[in-house]
Enzyme design. Structure first.
Site, PDB file in Angstrom:
ATOM      1  N   ARG A 276      -9.717  47.102 -12.043  1.00 48.69           N
ATOM      2  CA  ARG A 276      -9.140  47.502 -13.271  1.00 48.69           C
ATOM      3  C   ARG A 276      -9.653  49.120 -13.391  1.00 48.69           C
ATOM      4  O   ARG A 276      -8.677  49.740 -13.642  1.00 48.69           O
ATOM      5  CB  ARG A 276      -9.673  46.842 -14.524  1.00 48.69           C
ATOM      6  CG  ARG A 276      -8.950  45.409 -14.528  1.00 48.69           C
ATOM      7  CD  ARG A 276      -8.016  45.298 -15.319  1.00 48.69           C
ATOM      8  NE  ARG A 276      -7.461  43.874 -15.683  1.00 48.69           N
ATOM      9  CZ  ARG A 276      -7.835  43.385 -16.838  1.00 48.69           C
ATOM     10  NH1 ARG A 276      -8.447  43.606 -17.607  1.00 48.69           N
ATOM     11  NH2 ARG A 276      -7.393  41.934 -16.648  1.00 48.69           N
TER      12      ARG A 276
ATOM     13  N   ASP B  56      -8.325  48.948 -33.740  1.00 50.95           N
ATOM     14  CA  ASP B  56      -8.407  48.501 -32.802  1.00 50.95           C
ATOM     15  C   ASP B  56      -9.442  49.531 -31.896  1.00 50.95           C
ATOM     16  O   ASP B  56      -9.563  50.693 -32.443  1.00 50.95           O
ATOM     17  CB  ASP B  56      -7.308  48.272 -31.694  1.00 50.95           C
ATOM     18  CG  ASP B  56      -7.631  47.327 -30.625  1.00 50.95           C
ATOM     19  OD1 ASP B  56      -7.388  46.114 -30.648  1.00 50.95           O
ATOM     20  OD2 ASP B  56      -7.904  47.658 -29.532  1.00 50.95           O
TER      21      ASP B  56
HETATM   22  C1  LIG Z   1      -6.381  39.748 -27.112  1.00 55.23           C
HETATM   23  S1  LIG Z   1      -6.304  41.175 -28.020  1.00 55.23           S
HETATM   24  C2  LIG Z   1      -6.095  40.300 -29.755  1.00 55.23           C
HETATM   25  C3  LIG Z   1      -4.898  40.812 -30.755  1.00 55.23           C
HETATM   26  C4  LIG Z   1      -4.576  39.829 -31.917  1.00 55.23           C
HETATM   27  N1  LIG Z   1      -5.495  39.932 -32.601  1.00 55.23           N
HETATM   28  C5  LIG Z   1      -3.960  38.685 -31.296  1.00 55.23           C
HETATM   29  O1  LIG Z   1      -4.740  37.730 -31.641  1.00 55.23           O
HETATM   30  O2  LIG Z   1      -2.856  38.596 -30.902  1.00 55.23           O
HETATM   31  C6  LIG Z   1      -7.955  41.725 -28.230  1.00 55.23           C
HETATM   32  C7  LIG Z   1      -8.203  43.090 -28.846  1.00 55.23           C
HETATM   33  O3  LIG Z   1      -9.460  43.084 -29.335  1.00 55.23           O
HETATM   34  C8  LIG Z   1      -9.859  44.534 -29.089  1.00 55.23           C
HETATM   35  N2  LIG Z   1     -11.141  44.513 -28.868  1.00 55.23           N
HETATM   36  C9  LIG Z   1     -12.059  43.993 -28.194  1.00 55.23           C
HETATM   37  N3  LIG Z   1     -13.447  44.474 -28.334  1.00 55.23           N
HETATM   38  C10 LIG Z   1     -13.225  45.279 -29.307  1.00 55.23           C
HETATM   39  C11 LIG Z   1     -14.217  46.041 -30.195  1.00 55.23           C
HETATM   40  N4  LIG Z   1     -15.741  45.859 -29.813  1.00 55.23           N
HETATM   41  N5  LIG Z   1     -14.047  46.546 -31.191  1.00 55.23           N
HETATM   42  C12 LIG Z   1     -12.597  46.749 -31.612  1.00 55.23           C
HETATM   43  N6  LIG Z   1     -11.816  46.001 -30.686  1.00 55.23           N
HETATM   44  C13 LIG Z   1     -12.052  45.507 -29.981  1.00 55.23           C
HETATM   45  C14 LIG Z   1      -9.228  44.884 -27.585  1.00 55.23           C
HETATM   46  O4  LIG Z   1      -8.861  46.143 -27.563  1.00 55.23           O
HETATM   47  C15 LIG Z   1      -7.772  44.178 -27.705  1.00 55.23           C
HETATM   48  O5  LIG Z   1      -6.665  44.784 -28.363  1.00 55.23           O
END
Ligand SMILES: C[S@@+](CC[C@H](N)C(=O)[O-])C[C@H]1O[C@@H](n2cnc3c(N)ncnc32)[C@H](O)[C@@H]1O
Length: 293
Positions: A53, A162
């Site tokens: 990645r 996010d």
């Molecule tokens: C799989 S997506 C989930 C999206 C949505 N909540 C759903 O359930 O469909 C996970 C998201 O969490 C965000 N994320 C991961 N670690 C994070 C952090 N420490 N602070 C803010 N966002 C975070 C990632 O960038 C990603 O966009």
């Protein structure tokens, strides 16, 4: 060069991906950096994935290798954090994912909240880890519909945050390819999306009314939070899955502080608060309610 196969042992160390080799010390730095700033635990089994990645990111930055990337992170940790997190985590999401959460909002929570707050109250929902916006816009659809049905004049807003700059740009654009509207009913498609024409053919744009309800902001869940709340509900679904127990524990305690008494926390289908916080009762499938202190 074809992608190398997944290996679990140390032989991975010497395998180059797209011309870049991620050595032991650079990988160790990346693991501790990502844990400290994103709460994500990367084990040896993730080395290949991280290498693949990040190779794309190294090329985009025109860097000579992982050592240069590590140097960049050491010199200016904040500016690259979002891109790094985007590269190693998943942004997979969809409209009305885990529909049972929306059903609870539509059938029970929104009518109750809107009735209780009908004389000028304030209703706040936070989509924490909103990715490309499908979750907060789906929340905005059910909120807008409930507001219309109730006729109440509640000050209602959704905060969507996010860590990933690309995901947030996408969410702010609010233009979705038609094949990503799978979870949206026909009635909601015609009500809440504007069909693109000409150069926008094949895209559906979010209705301005939903944009009014949603505020999209960058926020790392592990850092300080500028907002004071209280929130009626927090959606943090499919985000904590890669966090370790202490990180989850701290995060859930912070959510409890920001939620109103009796406020709700929604987690993703494979996430649980079991053994991690005493502040909540489980009241539905991955739905938690903050109880009185
Ligand atoms: C799989 S997506 C989930 C999206 C949505 N909540 C759903 O359930 O469909 C996970 C998201 O969490 C965000 N994320 C991961 N670690 C994070 C952090 N420490 N602070 C803010 N966002 C975070 C990632 O960038 C990603 O966009």
């Amino acid at each position: 060069m074809s992608a190398p196969t997944m290996l679990d042992d140390a032989s991975v160390t010497s395998t180059a991906v797209n011309g870049f080799t991620l050595g032991d010390s650079d990988f160790a730095f990346l693991c501790s950096f990502v844990y400290k700033h994103c709460g994500i635990v990367l084990g040896e089994h993730k080395r290949q994935l991280v290498q693949g990645r990040l190779a794309r990111r190294l090329r985009a930055l025109k860097l000579s290798g992982f050592d240069a990337y590590v140097e960049l992170l050491r010199c200016d940790p904040q500016s690259e954090l979002g891109e790094l997190a985007s590269a190693i985590s998943t942004n997979v999401t969809s409209f009305f994912r885990e529909m049972h959460h929306y059903d609870l909002l539509i059938d029970e929570l929104l009518p109750r909240w809107l009735e209780a707050k009908r004389n000028g109250g304030r209703l706040r929902i936070w989509s924490a880890g909103c990715s490309t916006g499908e979750e907060p816009y789906a929340l905005a659809m059910v909120l807008a519909e409930a507001l219309e049905r109730s006729g109440s004049r509640v000050d209602a807003r959704i905060l969507a945050t996010d860590l990933s700059p690309q995901a947030l740009d996408f969410a702010r654009r609010g233009e979705y390819p038609l094949d990503r509207l799978g979870g949206v009913s026909e009635a909601r498609r015609s009500r809440w999306f504007l069909r693109g024409e000409g150069a926008y053919e094949g895209l559906a744009r979010i209705h301005p009314r939903l944009r009014e309800l949603v505020s999209i902001q960058p926020l790392n869940l592990l850092h300080g939070w500028p907002m004071r709340g209280p929130f009626d509900a927090i959606f943090c679904r499919n985000v904590v899955i890669y966090f370790d127990k202490p990180t989850k524990h701290k995060l859930f305690e912070r959510y409890a502080d920001l939620l109103d008494q009796g406020g709700y926390l929604f987690l993703g289908h494979s996430e649980s608060m079991y053994g991690l916080s005493d502040a909540f009762d489980l009241v539905g499938r991955t739905v938690y309610r903050k109880h009185a202190a």
